[in-house]
Design a protein around this motif. Structure first.
Motif: not given
Lengths: 296, 192
Positions: B43, B48-49, B51
């Protein structure tokens, strides 16, 4: 803090103790002009919290000013006056973290202004709003810069020497450790000694945090000087050092002189002590030059 | 008196879960944590992905990063300074992260202490990659490029987390130490 929050906070103890304490009830009606507004607002549990709590969240402590039982005796009390001394934050003991929050109440503009004033030989640093942020981070930046640029200057020196191979130059981590010991003690430990010396010799009380401010910001002139020390000429290094040292010394002495030179009769001792502080500052500057930016 | 059907099934499921957590092989337990750490590293690298992944903080990531960096930097140092540099890098990372966090707290930011240390530690991962690359490429320009890229990457990763939590007028004051922290580490990597 807005007026609104002040009124809300002052309403809560009165509302709680209305039935118990007659005096407080009378005082509550004294501020009847704000009463309607106060009563119409809901009292959240946060505002009704006891003032003795050490809350986990530091921002909680900030919004609740101290309930001062001497309020009703103070004739000049104005609940709408934000600068009245009763509106101080709750005083924490100095070993808690929240105590130091009062010294971080600065903005970028204040810090930059003080950094520039620290090079001004007549005015000196402004001591109205004492802050710890500036001295600490200026010192830390200077330590990192001296560690890196000191090594860089020794690298340049090794380049100039004809006999040695460049590959022999090794990065010296001791520069960082020595720099941190020297500078942190100059900015944080030495003011304590100065405070007590001034107190006992010339009976003048100088706050320790004011001294930390003065000495910390005075180091900020060495930041560009460190960059200029990369010039390999020995003469230029010494000239630069003397120039920076004198400018900062004058700034330190003027800020001390402007703020603490009162009309009592200890003037001779005061000036002698100022001279001593100037000498120590000069010695520190020379050490900075010798230990970190050796010439050829 | 018989237990209603739904409650029976619920308690059965509960028992199963409790049993399985204690009865599963240790490798499964450890792998679960390792995968979590790996996900957090990913991460930090790729923004992305999830939070909120870094909200359940753990200090394993910073410890791994710290150890790798200390070993790399001290192995490249002069002989008599190996121990000093190992200890020095350790101190710089942990105390540096702590000081940056305390600074953000004192300026009125609403961060939790360990979560902030966790994020600062995990965001060092790009610099660790740069350090690993600089072992193999000794040319000065290549190393400068690697370290610079790693520095910018790390700063971006941690800024995304810290900057929304600071009051607006003190943002520069709170973010400057972060920049200084990563600058120190980058420079230590560069000069080895």
């Amino acid at each position: 803090m807005s007026n609104q929050s002040n009124e809300l906070s002052f309403s809560s103890p009165f509302d709680q103790d209305e039935n118990e304490n007659q005096q407080e009830n009378e005082f509550g009606s004294f501020i009847s002009s704000g009463n309607e507004f106060i009563e119409s607002n809901s009292h959240s549990p946060k505002q009704m919290k006891g003032f003795g709590n050490n809350s986990q969240n530091l921002s909680d402590d900030l919004n609740i000013p101290d309930f001062n039982p001497e309020l009703e005796l103070n004739e000049n009390f104005d609940p709408l006056d934000e600068n009245a001394p009763n509106q101080k934050r709750k005083k924490q003991p100095f070993w808690t973290l929240s105590y130091y929050e009062q010294y971080f109440d600065v903005e970028t503009g204040d810090v930059l202004k003080n950094v520039i004033l620290s090079c001004h030989p007549v005015k000196g640093v402004s001591l109205e709003k004492l802050d710890l942020f500036g001295p600490f981070w200026v010192t830390t930046t200077l330590i990192i810069l001296m560690g890196s640029l000191g090594n860089f200057s020794s690298y340049i020196n090794s380049l100039k020497k004809q006999e040695e191979e460049v590959g022999d130059w090794e990065f010296d981590f001791r520069k960082i450790t020595t720099a941190s010991i020297l500078l942190y003690s100059y900015v944080f430990v030495y003011p304590i000694a100065v405070h007590f010396i001034f107190k006992f010799v010339s009976k003048i009380e100088i706050k320790i945090f004011a001294l930390i401010c003065i000495f910390g910001y005075s180091l900020s002139a060495f930041l560009p000087a460190s960059i200029l020390f990369a010039v390999p000429s020995e003469k230029s290094k010494w000239l630069l050092l003397i120039f920076v040292s004198c400018v900062t010394m004058l700034a330190i002495l003027s800020s001390l002189n402007n703020n603490y030179n009162t009309e009592n009769s200890h003037k001779i001792q005061f000036y002698v002590l100022l001279g001593g502080i100037g000498v120590v500052h000069f010695i520190i500057s020379i050490l900075i030059k010798i230990w970190f930016f050796e010439g050829n | 008196m018989s237990i209603p059907e739904e409650n029976k099934i619920d308690s059965q499921i509960n028992d199963d879960f409790l049993e399985s957590s204690l009865d599963e092989p240790i490798s499964q337990t450890i792998l679960r944590d390792v995968k979590m750490i790996g996900r957090k590293f990913k991460r930090v690298l790729i923004f992305r992905g999830d939070k909120n992944l870094l909200n359940n903080w753990d200090l394993w990531g910073p410890l791994i990063v710290c150890l790798i960096l200390s070993v790399i930097l001290s192995s490249k140092a002069a002989d008599e300074q190996t121990q000093l540099i190992f200890a020095g890098v350790f101190v710089i990372i942990w105390f540096g992260a702590g000081v940056v966090t305390v600074n953000a707290l004192l300026l009125g930011g609403k961060v939790s202490f360990f979560q902030s240390v966790c994020v600062l530690g995990y965001s060092l991962f790009p610099l660790v990659i740069s350090a690993v690359f600089s072992i193999f490429f000794r040319h000065i320009i290549a190393r400068t490029v690697f370290v610079l890229v790693g520095f910018v990457w790390s700063v971006t990763a941690s800024l995304g987390f810290i900057s929304p939590l600071i009051p607006k007028n003190k943002k520069t004051l709170a973010l400057y130490p972060v920049f200084l922290f990563y600058f120190t580490i980058s420079w230590l990597i560069l000069v080895q």
